[in-house]
Scaffold this motif. Structure first.
Motif, mmCIF file in Angstrom:
data_model
loop_
_atom_site.group_PDB
_atom_site.id
_atom_site.type_symbol
_atom_site.label_atom_id
_atom_site.label_comp_id
_atom_site.label_asym_id
_atom_site.label_seq_id
_atom_site.Cartn_x
_atom_site.Cartn_y
_atom_site.Cartn_z
ATOM 1 N N VAL A 68 0.613 -0.816 0.644
ATOM 2 C CA VAL A 68 0.001 -0.090 -0.086
ATOM 3 C C VAL A 68 0.808 0.771 -0.200
ATOM 4 O O VAL A 68 0.381 2.519 0.429
ATOM 5 C CB VAL A 68 -0.737 0.169 0.908
ATOM 6 N N ASP A 69 2.526 1.210 -0.230
ATOM 7 C CA ASP A 69 2.735 1.840 -0.594
ATOM 8 C C ASP A 69 3.078 3.171 1.160
ATOM 9 O O ASP A 69 3.052 4.053 0.559
ATOM 10 C CB ASP A 69 2.463 3.340 -1.549
ATOM 11 N N GLY A 70 3.255 2.445 2.182
ATOM 12 C CA GLY A 70 3.578 2.693 3.120
ATOM 13 C C GLY A 70 1.771 3.450 3.742
ATOM 14 O O GLY A 70 1.184 2.664 3.442
ATOM 15 N N VAL A 71 2.519 3.431 5.165
ATOM 16 C CA VAL A 71 1.116 3.480 6.326
ATOM 17 C C VAL A 71 1.616 5.124 7.508
ATOM 18 O O VAL A 71 2.705 4.971 7.902
ATOM 19 C CB VAL A 71 1.056 2.379 7.149
ATOM 20 N N GLU A 72 0.682 5.887 6.927
ATOM 21 C CA GLU A 72 1.262 7.264 7.673
ATOM 22 C C GLU A 72 0.788 7.479 9.150
ATOM 23 O O GLU A 72 -0.535 6.845 9.439
ATOM 24 C CB GLU A 72 0.423 8.465 6.853
ATOM 25 N N VAL A 73 1.330 7.621 10.413
ATOM 26 C CA VAL A 73 1.805 7.583 11.688
ATOM 27 C C VAL A 73 2.417 9.014 11.965
ATOM 28 O O VAL A 73 2.716 9.539 11.642
ATOM 29 C CB VAL A 73 1.447 6.002 12.410
ATOM 30 N N ASN A 74 1.649 8.718 13.715
ATOM 31 C CA ASN A 74 2.267 9.902 14.283
ATOM 32 C C ASN A 74 3.660 9.253 15.617
ATOM 33 O O ASN A 74 2.604 8.453 16.150
ATOM 34 C CB ASN A 74 1.350 10.936 14.737
ATOM 35 N N VAL A 75 4.752 9.524 15.216
ATOM 36 C CA VAL A 75 5.640 8.690 16.270
ATOM 37 C C VAL A 75 5.687 9.865 17.319
ATOM 38 O O VAL A 75 6.351 10.601 17.122
ATOM 39 C CB VAL A 75 6.875 8.271 15.531
ATOM 40 N N PRO A 76 5.341 9.087 18.711
ATOM 41 C CA PRO A 76 5.000 10.183 19.259
ATOM 42 C C PRO A 76 6.324 10.774 20.173
ATOM 43 O O PRO A 76 6.300 11.230 20.967
ATOM 44 C CB PRO A 76 4.524 9.284 20.328
ATOM 45 N N MET A 77 7.270 9.654 20.187
ATOM 46 C CA MET A 77 9.019 10.004 20.397
ATOM 47 C C MET A 77 9.533 9.628 19.846
ATOM 48 O O MET A 77 9.878 8.244 18.573
ATOM 49 C CB MET A 77 8.862 9.678 21.763
ATOM 50 N N ASP A 78 11.174 10.163 19.863
ATOM 51 C CA ASP A 78 12.311 8.915 19.718
ATOM 52 C C ASP A 78 12.150 7.754 20.227
ATOM 53 O O ASP A 78 12.146 7.277 21.030
ATOM 54 C CB ASP A 78 13.765 10.394 19.209
ATOM 55 N N MET A 79 11.936 6.989 19.388
ATOM 56 C CA MET A 79 12.086 5.432 19.283
ATOM 57 C C MET A 79 13.630 4.656 18.833
ATOM 58 O O MET A 79 14.276 4.690 17.896
ATOM 59 C CB MET A 79 11.615 4.349 19.039
ATOM 60 N N GLU A 80 14.500 4.136 20.009
ATOM 61 C CA GLU A 80 15.730 3.823 19.977
ATOM 62 C C GLU A 80 16.333 2.399 20.854
ATOM 63 O O GLU A 80 15.744 2.789 22.017
ATOM 64 C CB GLU A 80 16.792 4.966 20.418
ATOM 65 N N TYR A 81 15.962 1.115 19.815
ATOM 66 C CA TYR A 81 16.400 -0.096 21.179
ATOM 67 C C TYR A 81 17.218 -0.479 19.810
ATOM 68 O O TYR A 81 17.357 -0.714 18.383
ATOM 69 C CB TYR A 81 15.065 -0.840 21.149
ATOM 70 N N SER A 82 18.263 -1.483 20.212
ATOM 71 C CA SER A 82 18.614 -2.696 19.734
ATOM 72 C C SER A 82 18.544 -3.940 21.171
ATOM 73 O O SER A 82 19.085 -3.759 21.373
ATOM 74 C CB SER A 82 20.245 -2.121 19.194
ATOM 75 N N ASP A 83 18.490 -5.121 19.933
ATOM 76 C CA ASP A 83 18.858 -7.115 20.587
ATOM 77 C C ASP A 83 18.892 -7.364 19.472
ATOM 78 O O ASP A 83 17.979 -8.008 18.753
ATOM 79 C CB ASP A 83 17.015 -6.369 20.966
ATOM 80 N N PRO A 84 20.457 -7.876 19.001
ATOM 81 C CA PRO A 84 20.758 -8.495 17.821
ATOM 82 C C PRO A 84 20.401 -10.175 18.791
ATOM 83 O O PRO A 84 20.763 -10.941 17.690
ATOM 84 C CB PRO A 84 21.730 -8.268 18.277
ATOM 85 N N THR A 85 19.848 -11.052 19.641
ATOM 86 C CA THR A 85 19.618 -11.755 19.805
ATOM 87 C C THR A 85 17.578 -11.913 19.406
ATOM 88 O O THR A 85 17.679 -13.475 19.895
ATOM 89 C CB THR A 85 20.081 -11.845 21.557
#
Length: 239
Positions: A68-85
């Motif tokens: 559908v060529d992407g979905v528009e949302v409002n991201v409420p905050m900067d979201m940062e996370y990483s978990d390679p496992t």
């Protein structure tokens, strides 16, 4: 009528699971008995008949968003996370603000619950993530119903059926797909199970039984189950 009611159940909801001695978090039901036990657990918790299930793979979400060529949302905050496992590995890096998400970004948005390495958590934790998911569902429906996408719905339905684990017959899925023109975001009713988090040896989400019963009656009055939870528990103890 084109009306849809969606009730989100927090993953840590304390619930009776058939075959288990003590109440546990509701997500354990799937680990013990797959979708079938999950449906029974939801039925016991809410007192509603659950006829069908859909188990969605991450890839189908990405495929849908790209279709559908992407979905528009409002991201409420900067979201940062990483978990390679994690399975699959999880890397989240989204900036605050209104934006159109591609498939990979949509998964990041839907999965984000907490930050790491000193980055902030999503307010409300799992309840905050439920709000994100509800926002995404409404935005996705709105995007699907645009004229350039609505013609793709039969294709989406067939792809959906091939890439998810579900007991919904194909003819039922296609029937709903063909009625998509009757849907609108105004006809989607969304709510989250009433309750609060409490620490009882571990953190649980404790359902407010009175408020939940009222809400369920309002949203799913045509799907009330015959047996109540106390009767089911007693049967389990005697078997």
């Amino acid at each position: 009528t084109g009306e849809v009611s969606i009730l989100s159940i927090p993953r840590d909801t304390k619930a009776y699971i058939r075959g288990r001695k003590n109440e546990e978090i509701i997500t354990h039901a799937h680990a013990y008995g797959g979708p079938e036990l999950s449906m029974k657990t939801v039925k016991d918790l809410l007192g509603v008949d659950v006829e069908y299930y859909v188990k969605v793979d991450y890839n189908i979400v990405k495929e849908f968003v790209e279709l559908v060529d992407g979905v528009e949302v409002n991201v409420p905050m900067d979201m940062e996370y990483s978990d390679p496992t994690a399975d699959p590995p999880l890397y989240i890096n989204l900036s605050k603000g209104h934006q159109t998400l591609d498939g990979d970004q949509a998964l990041q948005f839907l999965r984000f619950r907490k930050g790491n390495k000193g980055k902030p958590d999503l307010p409300g934790g799992d309840l905050g993530r439920i709000k994100s998911q509800q926002q995404f569902i409404k935005a996705a429906v709105e995007k699907i119903l645009r004229p350039n996408n609505i013609v793709k719905i039969p294709q989406m339905a067939k792809s959906f059926y091939s890439n998810v684990d579900t007991n919904i017959p194909m003819d039922v899925i296609l029937k709903f797909a063909m009625k998509a023109k009757n849907f609108s975001t105004e006809k989607i009713e969304m709510a989250t199970l009433p309750g609060e988090s409490q620490y009882l040896e571990r953190w649980y989400f404790i359902m407010d039984k009175e408020e939940s019963e009222t809400l369920v009656k309002t949203m799913f009055s045509d799907h009330r189950a015959v047996k109540n939870i106390d009767k089911i528990k007693n049967e389990g103890e005697t078997n």
